[in-house]
Design a protein around this motif. Structure first.
Motif, PDB file in Angstrom:
ATOM      1  N   HIS A   1      -1.841   4.946   8.645  1.00 23.72           N
ATOM      2  CA  HIS A   1      -0.340   4.944   8.299  1.00 23.72           C
ATOM      3  C   HIS A   1       0.126   3.443   8.670  1.00 23.72           C
TER       4      HIS A   1
ATOM      5  N   THR B   1       3.566   4.089   1.581  1.00 23.83           N
ATOM      6  CA  THR B   1       3.940   4.686   3.024  1.00 23.83           C
ATOM      7  C   THR B   1       3.128   5.767   3.231  1.00 23.83           C
ATOM      8  N   ASP B   2       2.625   6.312   2.039  1.00 22.30           N
ATOM      9  CA  ASP B   2       1.589   7.511   2.270  1.00 22.30           C
ATOM     10  C   ASP B   2       0.628   7.404   3.550  1.00 22.30           C
ATOM     11  N   SER B   3       0.342   8.442   4.160  1.00 25.93           N
ATOM     12  CA  SER B   3      -0.679   8.443   5.038  1.00 25.93           C
ATOM     13  C   SER B   3      -1.904   8.506   4.292  1.00 25.93           C
ATOM     14  N   GLN B   4      -3.006   7.868   4.756  1.00 27.21           N
ATOM     15  CA  GLN B   4      -4.483   8.017   3.997  1.00 27.21           C
ATOM     16  C   GLN B   4      -5.480   8.184   5.078  1.00 27.21           C
ATOM     17  N   VAL B   5      -6.635   8.474   4.185  1.00 28.32           N
ATOM     18  CA  VAL B   5      -7.815   8.825   5.076  1.00 28.32           C
ATOM     19  C   VAL B   5      -8.951   7.967   4.483  1.00 28.32           C
TER      20      VAL B   5
ATOM     21  N   THR C   1      -8.351   9.247  12.941  1.00 23.00           N
ATOM     22  CA  THR C   1      -7.505  10.237  12.327  1.00 23.00           C
ATOM     23  C   THR C   1      -6.900   9.955  11.020  1.00 23.00           C
ATOM     24  N   ASP C   2      -5.756   9.159  10.995  1.00 25.17           N
ATOM     25  CA  ASP C   2      -5.439   8.731   9.401  1.00 25.17           C
ATOM     26  C   ASP C   2      -5.024   7.167   9.574  1.00 25.17           C
TER      27      ASP C   2
ATOM     28  N   TRP D   1       0.793  -1.269  -0.175  1.00 30.66           N
ATOM     29  CA  TRP D   1      -0.145  -0.082  -0.066  1.00 30.66           C
ATOM     30  C   TRP D   1       0.888   1.201  -0.033  1.00 30.66           C
TER      31      TRP D   1
ATOM     32  N   VAL E   1     -12.278   9.309   4.667  1.00 25.75           N
ATOM     33  CA  VAL E   1     -12.868  10.328   4.044  1.00 25.75           C
ATOM     34  C   VAL E   1     -11.964  11.551   4.117  1.00 25.75           C
ATOM     35  N   VAL E   2     -12.319  12.292   2.927  1.00 28.50           N
ATOM     36  CA  VAL E   2     -11.557  13.565   2.936  1.00 28.50           C
ATOM     37  C   VAL E   2     -12.454  14.745   3.842  1.00 28.50           C
TER      38      VAL E   2
END
Lengths: 258, 295, 401, 317
Positions: free
Chosen positions: B215, B117-121, B212-213, B115, B123-124
């Protein structure tokens, strides 16, 4: 001579030992018998110092040792073996014995690092004593074997040997015969007898096997339901109705091969 | 005072709920399999990312992706056990503990590989919290997290108290010797432990993402507080672990509340709170609040 | 045992080393490919690769040899960084090193490898003030201004925006502490009021408690010095949700697409960001960005892309100027190609630079991210850009220098 | 040129591997001999590095330090401080059973890290300590200095090895192994297990701190990101288990082999396209993780398994 006075041990709500008083006379072989759950091993652990009594006192030659930590009882001459073999499994047989020898100089970490020469004499003595003990127990051929690879009976012998590395006054044997085959068992009995006769060592042994007890022991202490039922010679015990009741009546006696 | 509730207590309970869901598995695994599972945090991460994939590919909201994450992670947990823990079962537990360190690394790098290493959410954007009585503020997602956790706790309680499997699990946790003599199918119980532990960890992971997010270090960062929670509740007591999680989460958040304008504990020492509670427990009350086993 | 190991290792090294063509001139790229900065790397690496491609398309190095970028992983941490740099210098036999990214990894690699082995090291991103006074025999350079500089500029920018009272929260690492402290000092010196100054731990789930305290200090805006992916985005999000703050001022760590992705552009309308940037006069910048986006499908607005390109370019120019791959000569040539006076060469003008150098003319590289005039410490003054959010990306509105 | 390059690569390889070898030997004393599961190695490593850095640094910015003391004073202070901290921790925790000790030590290491990051007056916080000297810096320069330093590191490795061997062969080590194998039985033959374990923990902590001090001198700069637990604690465990816990030579061999694997696999990063380099290098972590599982399942006793000390000298025919 070891004396127990009104010793009790409670675990939470459970009373494992209640008001036990008896003595282990010097120079004799005393047996402790009783059905399962009578509190034999708990009593042993308290004498050896692994457990602290909830109340009561324990004396060794008149000195109160009730709250002495386990590792300090050895210097008073009190040794024990365990019901399930407690060998040092990843050490060789000879090391298992040497570790029990007096190595006070080399056990100091500074001497160990900086002055290895000053404990060589003790090391030689420890090795010689260990070999002597192995020869006495007739397992000297196994000296370089890892203790973890020994048979159950050999481990018991090794544990007996460990108690002999210094000058014991009292040796506590916790079911030395459990899981040991017949021929080795009688060999162990011979050795115990020999040690008692030749060196005057005091023994106290927990045993299930009444024949074994009657062959070895001068005196017998019978525990039942967490307390002392009676004491006396084996002949007297065998005639005691209460003992027969405790063993056979309750159907709890598991015989010699437990 | 209302600030205390809004900004310290509610986030604390939310965090506590997340800890609780992870700590259940840790406590059960410790109780039944007798080892400290250091890869449990990374199971949470796995769950969070499986849900993320579901959100991306199916376009469902994160909450709806939970069942997929639960099933996926539970399976991963069972497979991990088969591959890495089962072969070491008869050895001293320490080998399994070391293995679990390695498994943590394997899971994390696999996630980073798959996936990135960027952090993802999920919902924006952000949502204003709901406001009650003009002062009490709570975000909808926090209400969802807390409510869900309560439902899970109740379900777990009934499962452990009334189902056959649940009762056997408790029996093994209390006394494995006795349980073996009683002829319980240990392997089956172990399988269930991983299924439940992994599944709940996944829910915890999704909740972190929701709050939160997401990662790749998400679960690892939560691991020690969750151990503290499991210890606090008493090893082998799943509901105790949930309570422990709640306490640790709340303690971590409220400890920095300034009293009379003075910060007693600097927020930068926030994460030390869980460790200090854990140390104190280990030293003074290893059986935890609910009398767990001491191994 | 040890001997076998040694032989195996040697064999492995020779195999690896043998894979590169004999004619290639190798330049090391020491990057935190894995580890905490991993998500910054792909565009930065692309920046360096573009420089490599430009050099090779424009005639190659020296007598037309191919420049080869060798990537090594510093993991953004001291031990692996030293190990990776050691391999670059000794096994790959690179002429110079571009990197590393984080200051800790850069300084460790410089002290343990680059300086003792006499290898030029140019970091595109290391901003720690302690780099300035490194005893480096002139081997270590960086093309971003020290945190001291960004902190100072940030203070000016905030006051210019009309914020007289701000609260500051900064992440507790070398980056946050460095900029945070210099910002506070400078801002107060210029007459601003810092209502609350607090550091926070990275990677926590809730910052609401800290934010409530910060908000109670009635500041005009919140200065967030943190990485978006670590704590920055969470702080902005939780502030907005609870109405603690509406205006945010961030540095290059926060100026990350992740922030827009997670918060949405609208809510960031009243915020601005600073980041090491390029001089406004440099017309080549936009062309470069367009070229970058064309080649890699976007990413030219990511942090430190420009710097990575420039650092690589500077190294290539120094090699060309030195006329050999001798490491000491390359080091000595760096200042002459980077600093004025000289004929100005811009990004993408490798062929021109080649010609000028072979004609014996002095050149002065003015890169995407600045003119790069090194002072005696190997630092540059640099340019700090001011950015706002427009559409779904960042737009530069002003340049400070 | 290639060969000199290779040679200097080995110098830097051996320097790092040597520092890890010291950590592994220390862990071997704690775990291999004493059975103590210390999962907080990074904490002692950091204490050592920071103590040495503060004592020996030539100048300091905002923190105490810049004391300009000789390197050996720094190492001695590092050892003393780590020993005292280790003693305090050991008094409290050393009787905890394995998993619990692991949790406790991880927690303590984290607290140490937090203190280092937050107490700027002492450690300069996350900005790190710079201006740390290297031994004999005034005399040797450039690549010669690298060779001198690697020799310095390996002298410490050999010293640690020598002490570990003495401990292993001595009655002290014998008691320790006995306690590891069976605590109750060791008590029953009169060994003060708590005291022995405390001593073990302290000795291990001291050597871990020395390793930390060595890296501070090697990097000449030390910041909290050099104390990452994955790189210190976890890697050291993998090294010891792969090398053979309970065997001092195994501890050194493990450090060399695992650091070689770690170092070799890194080279692969450079051969991948940039989009893949970033991701595929996680393969490396994955491989190390799988390697550990392989070792645990197939070669549990490691490259060089534990051997009982030879008793030949004691044998008279």
């Amino acid at each position: 001579m070891i004396q127990l006075e009104n010793v009790s041990k409670r675990f939470g709500g459970l009373t494992a030992v209640h008001n036990c008083s008896f003595s282990i006379p010097t120079g004799q072989i005393t047996g402790v018998i009783g059905p399962n759950g009578a509190g034999k091993t708990t009593v042993f652990n308290m004498i050896a110092g692994l457990l602290q009594p909830s109340s009561g006192q324990i004396f060794l030659d008149g000195e109160d040792i009730t709250s002495l930590p386990a590792h300090k009882r050895q210097s008073k001459g009190l040794y024990r073996t365990f019901q399930l073999a407690h060998e040092f499994s990843r050490m060789t047989v000879v090391e298992n014995l040497m570790v029990a020898a007096d190595s006070s100089i080399g056990e100091n970490v500074f001497n160990a690092i900086f002055r290895p020469s000053i404990f060589q004499k003790q090391e030689h003595a420890a090795y010689d004593k260990a070999m002597e003990t192995l020869r006495f127990l007739e397992i000297e051929k196994l000296q370089d074997e890892l203790a973890g690879n020994l048979s159950g009976g050999q481990k018991k012998l090794l544990e007996l040997g460990r108690t002999l590395m210094q000058t014991p006054k009292v040796i506590l044997l916790d079911e030395i015969g459990a899981g040991v085959n017949r021929s080795l068992l009688s060999k162990i009995a011979v050795k115990i007898q020999q040690l008692n006769d030749d060196f005057g060592y005091t023994f106290c042994l927990i045993e299930h096997d009444l024949d074994y007890v009657s062959r070895l022991c001068d005196e017998v202490v019978v525990l039942a339901q967490a307390t002392v039922l009676t004491t006396g010679t084996i002949e007297k015990i065998k005639r005691d109705e209460r003992v027969v009741e405790a063993y056979f009546g309750g159907g709890k006696y598991e015989g010699a091969h437990a | 005072m209302i600030d205390f509730i809004n900004y310290y207590l509610i986030p604390g309970i939310t965090l506590g709920s997340i800890y609780a869901l992870g700590a259940v598995g840790i406590s059960m695994i410790f109780g039944i399999l007798r080892f400290a599972h250091f890869a449990h945090g990374d199971l949470m991460t796995t769950g969070a990312y499986i849900a993320l994939t579901a959100v991306w590919t199916l376009g469902v909201p994160a909450l709806a992706a939970i069942p997929i994450a639960v099933v996926g992670t539970a399976l991963v947990a069972v497979l991990l056990d088969k591959a890495f823990y089962k072969p070491l079962r008869d050895l001293p537990s320490i080998y399994t503990v070391i293995a679990s360190f390695g498994v943590a690394l394997i899971l994390r790098s696999a996630i980073q590989l798959l996936w990135g290493t960027d952090s993802q959410v999920y919902v924006v954007g952000f949502q204003k919290p709901l406001v009650f009585f003009d002062s009490f503020r709570i975000a909808l997602r926090h209400m969802q997290i807390i409510a869900f956790t309560v439902v899970i706790a109740i379900t777990l309680h009934f499962f452990l108290s009334y189902s056959k499997t649940g009762k056997s699990m408790r029996a093994v946790a209390d006394d494995p010797e006795l349980a073996r003599i009683a002829g319980l199918d240990t392997e089956k119980i172990i399988r269930w432990t991983w299924l439940i532990g992994g599944g709940l960890a996944a829910i915890g992971g999704v909740f972190v993402g929701l709050d939160t997010d997401i990662h790749t270090n998400l679960g690892w960062n939560l691991l020690l507080p969750m151990f503290a929670a499991a210890l606090l509740g008493g090893i082998g007591r799943p509901l105790g672990a949930m309570l422990g999680g709640l306490i640790i989460g709340v303690a971590e958040e409220i400890c920095t509340f300034p009293i009379m304008e003075i910060e007693i504990i600097s927020p930068s020492y926030k994460s030390a709170i869980a460790f200090i509670i854990m140390l104190a427990l280990l030293l003074f009350r290893p059986q935890g609040l609910l009398k767990g086993r001491v191994l | 045992m040890n001997k076998t190991l040694l032989m195996l290792t040697t064999a492995a090294c020779i195999t690896f080393a043998g894979l590169a063509g004999a004619e290639d001139i190798k330049v090391g790229a020491l990057m935190g490919v894995t580890g905490p900065l991993a998500n910054f790397i792909p565009p930065i690496l692309n920046g360096a690769k573009l420089a490599e491609a430009d050099v090779n398309k424009g005639g190659g190095l020296l007598d037309g040899q191919t420049m080869k970028l060798v990537v090594a992983d510093s993991q953004a941490s001291a031990q692996p960084s030293v190990d990776a740099a050691g391999k670059l210098v000794n096994i790959e036999n690179v002429v110079a090193i571009m990197g590393a990214l984080s200051s800790g990894a850069t300084i460790a690699a410089a002290n343990a490898v680059a300086i003792p082995n006499g290898v030029l090291q140019v970091s595109p991103t290391a901003t720690a003030p302690s780099m300035t006074n490194l005893e480096d025999n002139d081997y270590v350079y960086r093309i971003v201004p020290s945190d001291n500089y960004q902190g100072k500029v940030l203070a000016r920018a905030v006051l210019e925006e009309g914020f007289k009272k701000v609260a500051i929260t900064y992440v507790n690492n070398d980056y946050g502490v460095g900029i945070g402290n210099t910002f506070k000092v400078e801002y107060e010196k210029l007459g601003g009021v810092v209502t609350k100054f607090s550091k926070h731990e990275d990677k926590k789930n809730s910052y609401r408690g800290e934010l409530a305290t910060l908000a109670s200090s009635s500041a005009d805006a919140l200065v967030v010095i943190a990485y978006a992916a670590g704590s920055g985005a969470k702080i902005v999000k939780q502030s907005l949700e609870n109405g603690f703050f509406e205006k945010f001022i961030g540095t290059d760590g926060l100026r990350d697409d992740i922030l827009i992705q997670q918060i949405g552009a609208e809510a960031l309308a009243s915020s601005f960001f600073t980041s090491p940037s390029s001089p406004s006069s440099n017309a080549a910048t936009e062309a470069f960005h367009a070229r970058f986006d064309e080649t890699f499908g976007g990413g030219s607005d990511k942090p430190f892309v420009d710097q990575a390109y420039d650092a690589t370019m500077l190294i290539a120019l120094a090699i060309q100027q030195a006329g050999s791959t001798d490491r000491a000569a390359v080091k000595n040539a760096l200042r002459s190609v980077a600093n004025a006076p000289g004929e100005i060469v811009g990004p993408g003008e490798w062929a021109k630079a080649r010609e000028l150098i072979s004609a014996g003319k002095d050149i002065n590289y003015e890169g995407v991210s600045g003119a790069h005039e090194f002072d005696e410490n190997g630092d540059v003054a640099g340019y700090i850009g001011k950015y706002i959010v427009e559409g779904d990306s960042y737009k530069q509105t002003k340049i400070f220098n | 040129m290639e060969l000199t390059g290779l040679f200097f690569y080995f110098v830097s390889f051996l320097t790092m591997a040597g520092i890890y070898a010291v950590i592994c030997l220390a862990l071997n004393i704690q775990w291999g001999f004493g059975g103590l599961f210390n999962a907080g190695i990074a904490g002692f490593y950091a204490i050592g590095a920071y103590s040495a850095a503060i004592i020996t640094s030539t100048a300091a910015s905002n923190n105490v330090g810049g004391l300009q003391q000789p390197i050996f004073v720094g190492m001695a202070v590092a050892a003393v401080i780590a020993g005292l901290v280790g003693w305090g921790i050991a008094r409290l925790c050393v009787s905890l059973k394995s998993d619990y000790l692991a949790m406790a030590t991880i927690g303590i290491a984290e607290i140490i890290r937090l203190v280092i990051v937050n107490e700027e007056w002492l450690t300069n916080g996350s900005l790190g300590v710079s201006n740390i000297p290297r031994p004999f810096e005034g005399v040797f320069k450039g690549q010669t200095a690298e060779i001198v330093f690697v020799l310095f590191v390996w002298i410490i490795v050999l010293l640690t090895y020598f002490i570990s061997q003495r401990l292993h062969k001595s009655p002290w080590g014998r008691v320790l192994r006995a306690i590891r194998d069976n605590e109750d039985a060791a008590e029953s033959i009169g060994k003060d297990t708590h005291s022995f374990r405390t001593q073990t923990f302290v000795i291990g902590a001291i050597f871990m701190a020395l390793a930390g001090a060595l890296s501070a001198h090697y990097f000449k700069y030390f910041s909290p990101d050099a104390t990452e637990p994955i790189l210190i604690t976890f890697l050291a465990w993998v090294m010891l288990i792969a090398g053979g816990s309970g065997n001092n030579k195994g501890a050194i061999a493990g450090a060399l082999v695992v650091w070689a694997i770690w170092s070799m696999t890194e080279i692969l990063t450079g051969f991948l396209p940039s989009e893949w380099a970033t991701r595929s290098s996680y393969m490396r972590m994955l491989l190390i993780g799988l390697f550990l599982q392989f070792v645990l399942q197939r070669y549990r006793s490691g490259l060089l398994p534990e051997r009982a000390p030879k008793l030949d000298k004691l044998r008279r025919s």
